[in-house]
Structure formats: C-alpha cells, structure tokens
Scaffold this motif. Sequence first.
Motif, PDB file in Angstrom:
ATOM      1  N   ASP A  90     -23.010 -19.283 -28.104  1.00  9.74           N
ATOM      2  CA  ASP A  90     -24.453 -19.094 -28.223  1.00  9.74           C
ATOM      3  C   ASP A  90     -24.970 -19.675 -29.531  1.00  9.74           C
ATOM      4  O   ASP A  90     -26.142 -20.047 -29.636  1.00  9.74           O
ATOM      5  N   VAL A  91     -24.098 -19.728 -30.538  1.00 10.59           N
ATOM      6  CA  VAL A  91     -24.467 -20.284 -31.841  1.00 10.59           C
ATOM      7  C   VAL A  91     -23.218 -20.872 -32.486  1.00 10.59           C
ATOM      8  O   VAL A  91     -22.101 -20.386 -32.256  1.00 10.59           O
ATOM      9  N   VAL A  92     -23.404 -21.930 -33.258  1.00  9.06           N
ATOM     10  CA  VAL A  92     -22.319 -22.563 -34.013  1.00  9.06           C
ATOM     11  C   VAL A  92     -22.552 -22.283 -35.491  1.00  9.06           C
ATOM     12  O   VAL A  92     -23.630 -22.571 -36.030  1.00  9.06           O
ATOM     13  N   HIS A  93     -21.546 -21.708 -36.139  1.00  5.74           N
ATOM     14  CA  HIS A  93     -21.631 -21.342 -37.565  1.00  5.74           C
ATOM     15  C   HIS A  93     -20.653 -22.231 -38.323  1.00  5.74           C
ATOM     16  O   HIS A  93     -19.435 -22.062 -38.221  1.00  5.74           O
ATOM     17  N   LEU A  94     -21.190 -23.183 -39.079  1.00  3.50           N
ATOM     18  CA  LEU A  94     -20.360 -24.135 -39.813  1.00  3.50           C
ATOM     19  C   LEU A  94     -20.254 -23.733 -41.284  1.00  3.50           C
ATOM     20  O   LEU A  94     -21.266 -23.552 -41.963  1.00  3.50           O
ATOM     21  N   ASN A  95     -19.023 -23.636 -41.748  1.00  7.01           N
ATOM     22  CA  ASN A  95     -18.769 -23.406 -43.173  1.00  7.01           C
ATOM     23  C   ASN A  95     -18.308 -24.683 -43.866  1.00  7.01           C
ATOM     24  O   ASN A  95     -17.703 -24.638 -44.932  1.00  7.01           O
ATOM     25  N   ASN A  96     -18.574 -25.824 -43.230  1.00  5.23           N
ATOM     26  CA  ASN A  96     -18.386 -27.137 -43.844  1.00  5.23           C
ATOM     27  C   ASN A  96     -19.601 -27.981 -43.476  1.00  5.23           C
ATOM     28  O   ASN A  96     -20.404 -27.599 -42.614  1.00  5.23           O
ATOM     29  N   TYR A  97     -19.744 -29.123 -44.128  1.00  6.22           N
ATOM     30  CA  TYR A  97     -20.968 -29.910 -43.984  1.00  6.22           C
ATOM     31  C   TYR A  97     -20.888 -30.992 -42.908  1.00  6.22           C
ATOM     32  O   TYR A  97     -21.841 -31.197 -42.159  1.00  6.22           O
ATOM     33  N   TYR A  98     -19.803 -31.689 -42.858  1.00  3.83           N
ATOM     34  CA  TYR A  98     -19.740 -32.951 -42.113  1.00  3.83           C
ATOM     35  C   TYR A  98     -20.155 -32.805 -40.658  1.00  3.83           C
ATOM     36  O   TYR A  98     -20.857 -33.660 -40.111  1.00  3.83           O
ATOM     37  N   HIS A  99     -19.753 -31.730 -40.025  1.00  5.33           N
ATOM     38  CA  HIS A  99     -19.929 -31.617 -38.588  1.00  5.33           C
ATOM     39  C   HIS A  99     -21.293 -31.057 -38.182  1.00  5.33           C
ATOM     40  O   HIS A  99     -21.542 -30.828 -37.006  1.00  5.33           O
ATOM     41  N   GLY A 100     -22.185 -30.881 -39.130  1.00  8.36           N
ATOM     42  CA  GLY A 100     -23.531 -30.457 -38.781  1.00  8.36           C
ATOM     43  C   GLY A 100     -24.285 -31.497 -37.982  1.00  8.36           C
ATOM     44  O   GLY A 100     -25.235 -31.175 -37.260  1.00  8.36           O
ATOM     45  N   ALA A 101     -23.900 -32.751 -38.084  1.00 11.18           N
ATOM     46  CA  ALA A 101     -24.621 -33.836 -37.418  1.00 11.18           C
ATOM     47  C   ALA A 101     -24.126 -34.107 -36.006  1.00 11.18           C
ATOM     48  O   ALA A 101     -24.627 -35.014 -35.347  1.00 11.18           O
ATOM     49  N   LEU A 102     -23.145 -33.354 -35.526  1.00 11.95           N
ATOM     50  CA  LEU A 102     -22.682 -33.532 -34.153  1.00 11.95           C
ATOM     51  C   LEU A 102     -23.730 -33.044 -33.154  1.00 11.95           C
ATOM     52  O   LEU A 102     -24.605 -32.248 -33.487  1.00 11.95           O
ATOM     53  N   THR A 103     -23.608 -33.497 -31.919  1.00 17.56           N
ATOM     54  CA  THR A 103     -24.502 -33.048 -30.850  1.00 17.56           C
ATOM     55  C   THR A 103     -23.925 -31.772 -30.247  1.00 17.56           C
ATOM     56  O   THR A 103     -23.164 -31.805 -29.277  1.00 17.56           O
ATOM     57  N   TRP A 104     -24.268 -30.652 -30.827  1.00 19.89           N
ATOM     58  CA  TRP A 104     -23.724 -29.377 -30.417  1.00 19.89           C
ATOM     59  C   TRP A 104     -24.490 -28.821 -29.221  1.00 19.89           C
ATOM     60  O   TRP A 104     -25.690 -29.055 -29.077  1.00 19.89           O
ATOM     61  N   PRO A 105     -23.828 -28.039 -28.382  1.00 20.23           N
ATOM     62  CA  PRO A 105     -24.512 -27.440 -27.232  1.00 20.23           C
ATOM     63  C   PRO A 105     -25.242 -26.147 -27.574  1.00 20.23           C
ATOM     64  O   PRO A 105     -25.769 -25.480 -26.678  1.00 20.23           O
ATOM     65  N   ALA A 106     -25.254 -25.772 -28.850  1.00 17.69           N
ATOM     66  CA  ALA A 106     -25.883 -24.526 -29.277  1.00 17.69           C
ATOM     67  C   ALA A 106     -26.486 -24.739 -30.663  1.00 17.69           C
ATOM     68  O   ALA A 106     -26.129 -25.701 -31.366  1.00 17.69           O
ATOM     69  N   PRO A 107     -27.412 -23.887 -31.082  1.00 19.02           N
ATOM     70  CA  PRO A 107     -28.003 -24.041 -32.419  1.00 19.02           C
ATOM     71  C   PRO A 107     -26.960 -23.880 -33.516  1.00 19.02           C
ATOM     72  O   PRO A 107     -25.968 -23.160 -33.359  1.00 19.02           O
ATOM     73  N   VAL A 108     -27.208 -24.560 -34.640  1.00 20.95           N
ATOM     74  CA  VAL A 108     -26.229 -24.640 -35.724  1.00 20.95           C
ATOM     75  C   VAL A 108     -26.766 -23.967 -36.984  1.00 20.95           C
ATOM     76  O   VAL A 108     -27.839 -24.320 -37.490  1.00 20.95           O
ATOM     77  N   LEU A 109     -25.999 -23.015 -37.484  1.00 22.94           N
ATOM     78  CA  LEU A 109     -26.222 -22.427 -38.801  1.00 22.94           C
ATOM     79  C   LEU A 109     -25.144 -22.961 -39.719  1.00 22.94           C
ATOM     80  O   LEU A 109     -23.958 -22.887 -39.395  1.00 22.94           O
ATOM     81  N   MET A 110     -25.548 -23.522 -40.857  1.00 27.34           N
ATOM     82  CA  MET A 110     -24.603 -24.084 -41.823  1.00 27.34           C
ATOM     83  C   MET A 110     -24.695 -23.313 -43.133  1.00 27.34           C
ATOM     84  O   MET A 110     -25.793 -23.051 -43.628  1.00 27.34           O
ATOM     85  N   VAL A 111     -23.541 -22.955 -43.690  1.00 24.03           N
ATOM     86  CA  VAL A 111     -23.506 -22.238 -44.957  1.00 24.03           C
ATOM     87  C   VAL A 111     -23.028 -23.164 -46.063  1.00 24.03           C
ATOM     88  O   VAL A 111     -21.958 -23.767 -45.968  1.00 24.03           O
ATOM     89  N   ALA A 112     -23.835 -23.270 -47.110  1.00 19.92           N
ATOM     90  CA  ALA A 112     -23.504 -24.091 -48.275  1.00 19.92           C
ATOM     91  C   ALA A 112     -22.815 -23.200 -49.310  1.00 19.92           C
ATOM     92  O   ALA A 112     -23.466 -22.572 -50.146  1.00 19.92           O
TER      93      ALA A 112
END
Length: 366
Positions: A90-112
């Motif tokens: 339902d959601v993608v939680h990224l703790n790294n930066y690079y993969h934020g630009a992928l075409t994800w099937p769900a909304p992306v939250l990124m933590v810096a």
Amino acid sequence: MKVLMTTDTVGGIWHYALELAHGLSEHGAEVALATLGDMPNDEQQQAAAAIPNLTLHPSQYPLEWMPDPWAELERAGEWLLDLAAEFKPDVVHLNNYYHGALTWPAPVLMVAHSCVYSWFEAVHGTLPDRGWQRYRQAVDAGLKGADMVVAPSAAMLASVDKFYGAGRNTRVIANGRRSAEFRPRNKRARILAAGRLWDEGKNVLALARVAPQLSWPVRLIGDAHHPDGREIRFDNVEWLGPTGSHRVAREYASASIYALPARYEPFGLSILEAALAGCTLVLGDIPSLREIWGKAALYVRPDDDHQLAKTLNGLIANGIERQSWGVRARHRARRYSAARMTKAYLQAYGELIDARRSTPRMGTHG
C-alpha cells in the motif's frame, strides 16, 4: 496495511527500521523489509524473525555512498520492483535515496537520515569534489521522485533542502525507541561512546585524546573498521569492539556518562538509548543535537578538546550534578517513544494512500 521498506544493515538505520516495523506490526501492518549493504548477521536475522508480520528480504546490493555503486543499484531497483509486484504494498518506505525515482506501484515515503554533502560540510567545512556529482544527481532524482520526504530532525530537513531541494511535502518525524529495552542500573565510574567509531562525524577520536586527562576510563563500543579498509586506532581507551545489542544495553545501563562530541549527527539513536538508560549526556554543540536534546544535555564544541575534558572532569567530580543531568536526559528521552514515531508514520502513510487514490503518480525511471 502492507509496507515495503528498505534499510541498510550498518548502524542506526537498521535499529530504526526494526523498531518501526515492530510498531507497525502491533497495528496489524505487514512489512516486507528489503536490506541493502552487507547481509544481515545472525543476530539481525533473529531480531527480524521475532517481529510478527515482518518478512526479511536480504541482499548485498550497495548503498549510494559506496564506491561506484551505480550498475548494482540499477539491478537492486529491478529486484525491488519485482518484490513490489509480488508483495503489492500500500506504501513504499525508502530509507535510501536512489530508488525514489523508480516507477513504484504505490506512493513513496522517503526518509533522509543523512547524506554525504551535509556530512562533508559538517566534518570538513567544505563540499565534496566533483567525483561526487553523480551521487548528488542520484539523491536529487530520488528525492524528487518521492511523494513525501521525512527527516528525523528539522536540522537534517534543512540540510536536504539546502543541497538538493526537499520538495513541498515534507515533515519531521523524530526517531523513537522502546524504553523497556534501556533501563538504568547501578551506575559505575565510566564514560561510554558507541556506534560507527570510524565515522569522523562522530568525533570519537576526541575522547581518546582527552582520556589521559580523565580519572574515569573511557569505553568505546562499535566498529573501528572503515569501509575503505582502514582500521581506526583509539589509544588510551577501552575498546570493546562490535558487540551484540544486549551487551550494548548493559553498557548503557552501567555507564554514568555518555559522551559523543559529534560534528555531524542528524538524530543519534545511540544517544537516545543512552539517555533512556539514565546516562548524563555530553554532546557536540551542533544544531541537530541542540534541537533534539534542548536543556537535557551538556554541549561542547567539537574541536575544543579542553572544553570536552573540563566538562567531563566537572561531572566526574560532582555526583549530585551528574545524577541530575542523567534524570533530565531520561525525562527528555521519553518523548522520543517508539509508539509516537509509529503513530506519526501511520498518519503519513494514510495521507499518501488517500492522495494516491485521487491522483495517480508517474515515476521517472524503472
């Protein structure tokens, strides 16, 4: 709710990810945790296995700051998208930066959590050379691809905005820990520091330099092996090396003072753990640590060994004052609870899911 989360296995981000996964699980969420960097060790695998509704997906794909990682990061992106297609988060939680630009099937939250540019400026007073331009471009693209950018402190969020532009949908969510795992015990005459000892941002070498001027021993816990192969030497201290989390908790419980005269520390989970265990805090006088700890810690200029030694000796000599500072630190630490952190992330996830229902998102590559 189903959350696909990335993490690395080095340092505090691993503990942050497990703590959050534990909290999400208590709220009925299912978490797929994909690791980057080194493979999880036995203790890490056991800790992950103990969390209900958590499935660990380990890998050895590199992180953005590692040498020439780009081809492997592309392959890591393919692996993550395959995982997402199978898991259907339902959601993608990224703790790294690079993969934020992928075409994800769900909304992306990124933590810096941190970044090379803000680290370099804080540690060296300048910016990295041109060899880091690709890193900067990758971080910038990842941040722009995320639907929400989170940082553990306002100071870190300001750094992200300064170097890359954080975007409009941002917020600060402080890290948290469960206090039951870190309790004070009989305090002993010792000073402690823990974490990635090789990281110049932690400035642990300053403790080694002033150790001969102190009547109490200085104990260090953590890895002294730099990723580039160097081993950092710490003279005049008791170095316990990397140890398991239970041993670290025991060391916090018995140490009277936790000292980290850091030049760079966007939040600092080790500081929070030590504070929960009732340690008096002596920290680097930098904006992020002032923001987080306020009047519950003593601060020293990172490059002032004289001030560091004087502050530590003053605490050693005055037990009543030292105990008072320890009580303040523990009281302040309770505001950074795992429950509070989990609630904040659940709210953020919910907002992203609601927004996705009304506005489909297009990625930039993948």
